[in-house]
Structure formats: structure tokens, C-alpha cells
Design an enzyme around this catalytic site. Structure first.
Site, short mmCIF file in Angstrom:
data_model
loop_
_atom_site.label_atom_id
_atom_site.label_comp_id
_atom_site.label_asym_id
_atom_site.label_seq_id
_atom_site.Cartn_x
_atom_site.Cartn_y
_atom_site.Cartn_z
N GLN A 49 32.73 -1.08 -34.91
CA GLN A 49 33.21 -2.10 -35.84
C GLN A 49 32.04 -2.81 -36.51
O GLN A 49 32.06 -3.09 -37.70
CB GLN A 49 34.07 -3.12 -35.08
CG GLN A 49 34.40 -4.40 -35.80
CD GLN A 49 35.61 -4.25 -36.71
OE1 GLN A 49 36.24 -3.19 -36.73
NE2 GLN A 49 35.93 -5.27 -37.46
N GLU A 50 31.03 -3.11 -35.73
CA GLU A 50 29.91 -3.90 -36.22
C GLU A 50 28.95 -3.10 -37.10
O GLU A 50 28.51 -3.58 -38.14
CB GLU A 50 29.13 -4.48 -35.05
CG GLU A 50 29.88 -5.52 -34.22
CD GLU A 50 29.98 -6.86 -34.93
OE1 GLU A 50 29.38 -7.03 -36.00
OE2 GLU A 50 30.66 -7.74 -34.39
#
Length: 257
Positions: free
Chosen positions: A151-152
Site C-alpha cells: 500500500q505504501e
């Protein structure tokens, strides 16, 4: 992501959307876009969607913010892409320049040998292995840590956010200093091993300091203090949903996006 100090930073780092590619008829016209809405330092690149493409992956590949890519092309809350669709990717030029510069040895290095040397970033597979290994040592669910990292930063070490968050786990240097108290050694978050140790240890600490998985993940993104004071912001709830969706895909043996 590790705690952000400002609302502006949080606004820039809106959640990465795990987008499904919708296979359908090819579109010949680019999606409607709003050039005026883009901040400075962006270079718009035309792109035709291919099978397997997602908003997340394209943002990682082209050094763009996923939220900007989605908003610029009006992809909607599902961020659906259609094979053959022409979109515009708002590339962050500073990120491209930094990436190119950081791949080379700093000035002065290697001069005695009479040459310069390329520095390669670790592959996604190496990042993945480091996250799994560290998570098991820390007692953190490896699939959760992998989902957070995807996600990051898409399991990439070269990412540096506008707020100064670094690497695969997108952690701030100040967060690394905080996590040193738990791991008992110095942490250099630009290094893969230490970046992963910082992020995974933070997940462990947040699990003990919160009452639910949603608040654990929300605190990673929004900051523990902000979550305790204000609860989860709307964009934080989206972030949590996205991370959990990625986790479920990984647990099912599917690619993260």
C-alpha cells in the site's frame, strides 16, 4: 505510513486504491482530465492501459501519486481501468530526478578507482523476503506487513514521500529513532533491513497500543496520537480498507494488485 506531522502531508498521501482491471472494449479517447487541478512539478505522460494494469502499479512505476492519478483521470472510487483506455499519468518530476540521482554513487565515491558505480535498489522479491523474515521474528502477521508495504510503496525502497517518509515501509527518520528503543540498536531507515525493522516494529507496537486491527493500521497511517484524539479520518478508513483488501489477496495466493 508512519505518523504524519501535518494535515497537508496527509492530504498528499491519500490512500492507494487497489484497482481491478476491467476487461472490455478499447477506448480511443483519453479519460477526462483536469490539468488545472494538478500541483506544480508534474509532467503528464500519456499511457494506454494494458492487461494487468492497476492504478497502484502505474503510480509506482511512473513515480506518481496514486490518488492524483485517480483524480486526474476521474476513475471514480473503484479506480477501475479498461484495457485499451488512454489515461494521463501525472509524473512527479522531483521523484524521477531523485531516483536517477540516488542510483549513482555520491560525489567523490569511487574516484580513487577512476570510475563511478551504479547502486541498484533491492528487488521486490528481496524486499518481500525481508518483510516476511522480520515479521516472523517480531510476531507480526507477515501478510499484514506485506500489505502495508505494498500500500505504501509497492515493495520498493526508492520511494521518498513529500513528508520525508522513506522506503518500502514509508517510515520517518523520527519513527526510526523511536523504534530504536524497542529493537535495541541504531536504525538507518534508508537501508532495507532497518527500514523493514522500523515499520514492522511499529506495527507490533501499535498492535499493543490499540484496541483493534483498524486502529492499528489507522495509527500507522494517521498517527497514534491523532487516532486517539480524533478517531479515524475518512481517508484513514479508506487506507485501512485497502490494506485489508491487499492482505486478503495475499492470503488467497493472489498478487497484491
Amino acid at each position: 505510513m508512519s505518523p504524519r506531522g501535518t494535515t497537508a502531508a496527509t492530504a498528499l498521501l491519500t490512500p492507494v486504491v487497489v484497482a481491478a482491471v476491467i476487461v472490455g472494449g478499447a477506448l480511443t479517447a483519453p479519460a477526462s482530465a483536469e490539468h488545472e487541478s494538478l500541483p506544480g512539478g508534474r509532467r503528464v505522460t500519456d499511457y494506454t492501459v494494458r492487461p494487468g494494469d492497476t492504478a497502484t502499479e502505474l503510480a509506482v512505476r511512473f513515480h506518481a501519486w496514486t490518488a492524483e492519478l485517480i483524480a486526474h483521470n476521474h476513475l471514480g472510487p473503484g479506480a477501475g481501468l479498461t484495457v485499451g483506455e488512454r489515461i494521463e499519468i501525472p509524473v512527479v518530476t522531483a521523484a524521477v530526478d531523485d531516483h536517477r540521482a540516488e542510483r549513482r554513487t555520491p560525489a567523490g565515491a569511487g574516484q580513487q578507482a577512476g570510475h563511478t558505480e551504479e547502486v541498484a535498489y533491492p528487488s521486490r522479491q528481496r524486499v518481500r523476503r525481508a518483510i516476511v523474515r522480520t515479521s516472523r521474528l517480531q510476531g507480526v502477521d507477515p501478510q499484514l506487513a506485506l500489505a502495508v508495504s505494498w500500500q505504501e510503496a509497492g515493495w520498493r525502497m526508492h520511494h521518498v514521500s513529500s513528508a520525508g517518509a522513506l522506503g518500502a515501509m514509508q517510515v520517518l527518520p523520527s519513527t526510526a529513532e523511536w523504534m530504536e528503543l524497542y529493537v535495541g540498536r541504531d536504525l538507518a531507515p534508508r537501508r532495507l533491513r532497518d527500514n523493514v525493522a522500523t515499520g514492522v516494529t511499529l506495527l507490533h507496537v501499535l498492535a499493543e497500543g490499540t484496541v483493534s486491527r483498524a486502529r492499528q493500521l489507522g495509527s500507522y497511517y494517521q498517527g497514534l496520537g491523532a487516532v486517539r484524539r480524533h478517531g479515524l479520518y475518512d481517508d484513514t478508513r479508506d487506507y485501512v480498507d485497502n490494506v485489508l483488501a491487499i492482505k486478503h489477496r495475499l492470503e488467497a495466493g493472489q498478487p497484491p494488485a
